[in-house]
Design an enzyme around this catalytic site. Structure first.
Site, mmCIF file in Angstrom:
data_model
loop_
_atom_site.group_PDB
_atom_site.id
_atom_site.type_symbol
_atom_site.label_atom_id
_atom_site.label_comp_id
_atom_site.label_asym_id
_atom_site.label_seq_id
_atom_site.Cartn_x
_atom_site.Cartn_y
_atom_site.Cartn_z
ATOM 1 N N PRO A 1 33.811 23.250 62.033
ATOM 2 C CA PRO A 1 34.834 23.538 63.051
ATOM 3 C C PRO A 1 34.912 22.529 64.194
ATOM 4 O O PRO A 1 34.604 22.837 65.355
ATOM 5 C CB PRO A 1 34.414 24.924 63.552
ATOM 6 N N CYS A 2 35.379 21.325 63.891
ATOM 7 C CA CYS A 2 35.514 20.311 64.936
ATOM 8 C C CYS A 2 36.590 20.680 65.949
ATOM 9 O O CYS A 2 36.641 20.105 67.042
ATOM 10 C CB CYS A 2 35.788 18.948 64.324
ATOM 11 N N HIS A 3 37.451 21.659 65.619
ATOM 12 C CA HIS A 3 38.479 22.084 66.568
ATOM 13 C C HIS A 3 37.887 22.874 67.732
ATOM 14 O O HIS A 3 38.583 23.131 68.715
ATOM 15 C CB HIS A 3 39.547 22.932 65.853
#
Length: 286
Positions: A249-251
């Site tokens: 989950p780089c967001h």
């Protein structure tokens, strides 16, 4: 054994000393008691302290050092047996266990350039646009958002990245992975992943996996999680290189100012993903 209450800086200094000891002696495959004895601590105290500061046990960190050294030796084209001996292991079977635990591939597959797999890929319509998902027999290796005119180009890039593997389109085969990312439990199922990256990139991606849905962290906090407090800029580059959107989950990473900032697949999409996860958590019963 000196185990009285210590300040955070003193505790970190002890963990740093333990890391340096493991880096110097990892070929000897030291036991926890060896490391603790060298620092004048009890094994149980060092275990607790190391986990609190490094996020993993000393044994797990030693496995990581062992695999990284073995990868360097395999890159030099030595045999699996030689690589095993060079890192202090009794043979290829123990090296195999270390690789599968940390890399999700065998040492032979690593030596072959990432594995001679058949990779199945598919296109799916998500709430945030079309996605390309690819999966090896050992886990999901790719998830990206796809603009209308770049589907073919993304498949070509995937083929170059996994150049020793063959690609075959099968939307049905990747449906489970798609549901794991965007279905009812989207982003919260622990699906097997197989990614290629530098040692530092993989450390950052592992840190991102520990950020729960609905939570946001700064680049600086991620840098702290990989014991590189001054490496926020390098963390940003690793986040941007993430090959598996949503599931890694780089967001959920934002700037120190609190702004969401940029996103490899568009800032608007990043805001939508964060809002989507927040709305889902709000709907869950307390």
């Amino acid at each position: 054994m000196q185990e009285t209450m210590t300040s955070p800086s003193e505790s970190y200094a002890r963990v740093e000393a333990a890391i340096r000891y493991l880096e110097r002696h990892h070929v000897e495959q030291p036991e926890l008691r060896d490391v603790a004895g060298a620092l004048g601590l009890s094994p149980s105290y060092l275990q607790r302290l190391f986990r609190r500061w490094a996020g993993v046990s000393p044994k797990r960190f030693l496995q990581h050092l062992t695999v990284e050294t073995a990868k360097a030796r395999l890159d030099d084209d030595v045999s699996l047996l030689e690589a095993s001996w060079d890192v202090g292991l009794s043979g290829p079977s123990r090296l195999h266990d270390h690789f599968v635990a940390l890399e999700a591939m065998t040492p032979g597959e690593y030596k072959a350039g990432g594995g001679d797999f058949e990779i199945l890929y598919g296109f799916h319509r998500s709430p945030f646009g079309e996605v390309l998902i690819a999966e090896t027999p050992r886990g999901i290796c790719h998830l990206s958002f796809v603009a209308e005119d770049e589907a073919e180009r993304q498949v070509e890039a995937l083929a170059r990245r996994w150049h020793r593997s063959s690609l075959r389109r099968d939307d049905g085969a990747t449906a489970r992975a798609f549901d794991g990312a965007f279905g009812e439990l989207g982003g919260r199922q622990r699906l097997a992943l197989l990614v290629q990256g530098t040692n530092f990139q993989i450390q950052v991606w592992r840190a991102l996996l520990r950020v729960p849905p609905g939570r946001l962290v700064s680049y600086g906090k991620v840098a702290e999680a990989v014991c590189q407090r001054s490496a926020a800029r390098a963390v940003g580059s690793a986040v941007g290189a993430n090959p598996v959107a949503v599931l890694i989950p780089c967001h959920r990473v934002l700037r120190a100012s609190g702004e969401l900032g940029e996103y490899r697949w568009g800032a608007t999409r990043k805001r939508a993903l964060v809002a989507w996860e927040g709305a889902r958590l709000a709907e869950e019963p307390a």
